[in-house]
Design an enzyme around this catalytic site. Sequence first.
Site, mmCIF file in Angstrom:
data_model
loop_
_atom_site.group_PDB
_atom_site.id
_atom_site.type_symbol
_atom_site.label_atom_id
_atom_site.label_comp_id
_atom_site.label_asym_id
_atom_site.label_seq_id
_atom_site.Cartn_x
_atom_site.Cartn_y
_atom_site.Cartn_z
ATOM 1 N N CYS A 10 -58.682 6.148 -107.709
ATOM 2 C CA CYS A 10 -59.132 4.786 -108.050
ATOM 3 C C CYS A 10 -59.307 4.633 -109.556
ATOM 4 O O CYS A 10 -60.231 5.199 -110.147
ATOM 5 C CB CYS A 10 -60.442 4.496 -107.313
ATOM 6 S SG CYS A 10 -61.237 2.953 -107.800
ATOM 7 N N CYS B 49 -62.575 2.994 -110.677
ATOM 8 C CA CYS B 49 -63.691 3.932 -110.493
ATOM 9 C C CYS B 49 -63.841 4.823 -111.724
ATOM 10 O O CYS B 49 -64.962 5.092 -112.183
ATOM 11 C CB CYS B 49 -63.468 4.804 -109.263
ATOM 12 S SG CYS B 49 -63.371 3.896 -107.711
#
Length: 311
Positions: free
Chosen positions: A39, A42
Amino acid sequence: MASTGLSIDEQKAVERFRQAVVDPSQTKLVILDFWAEWCGPCKALTPVLEKIAAEYADKGVVLAKINVDEEQFIAAQFQVRSIPTVYAMFQGQPVADLTSARSESQLKAALDQLIAQLPLQDGATETAPKGPSPEELAQYVKMGEDALAGGDPQRAAGIFAQITEFAPDNAPAHAGLVRALVQMDQIDEAGRVMQAIETDPRLAADPAIAAARSAIELAGTRVDDGELAALRAAAEADPADMDAQFAYAEGAFAAGQRDVAADALLAMVAADREWNDGAARAKLLKIFEAIGLEDEWVVAVRRRLSKILFG
């Protein structure tokens, strides 16, 4: 009491989550970050969260990170649909969704507001965790009831057993465990659990335990396949024989054929609701109590009973 129902991996996941999030959140504000290696957003958010957690540590804030690929069971319990997903947790409960706060200033503003409202313990002192909050326990009980209503008594038994370990005085959890064991055909074990319940005044008088007693009582009418076939033959041979109909309904329910039992008892109520002081209706009510009044099957059968009684 041994925990059953959850797989070993799920039990380990719950324990890791308890240690990493639930226990610290009893006195601190936990920033719970759901993330994954793949991600991109993230990876951009992680340094911001780590910096803020370090700056707010003396105010009682800690950071806990959950890799959704490694902890799929926990992510599923939080119904994580996209990442990063970020919650503020206190005493085992989400108190704020911080997902939309991506900048340092937005996160600090949200944390400042929460810190002003919550009785946090700063980072200078430590106390022993209090254990799950009443609200958290209620959520776990609901999870167990949902599993039971969804036809998964083994999973329900595992959830209820874990609750009783955390909270030995939680009557709904004890009652749910007994009902789950009965549905799993572990009648002897259900009886042993009930015997232990009856020795504890905190539990024995609780209304929730009545449903567990009913479940064991109904299971006590269990017969083998040959006996059940004989009861069915007797009931079919003389539909006007209420004793035969009642005996077949009891045996059918104890054998897990609850639709058959309900049909027989409803027919008896329709034919003669006053027979044997309303025994057929009373048996239906006991069945409802044993299964749970919120169960979808119970709701449907109750509706049919009401239609017979009140038109």
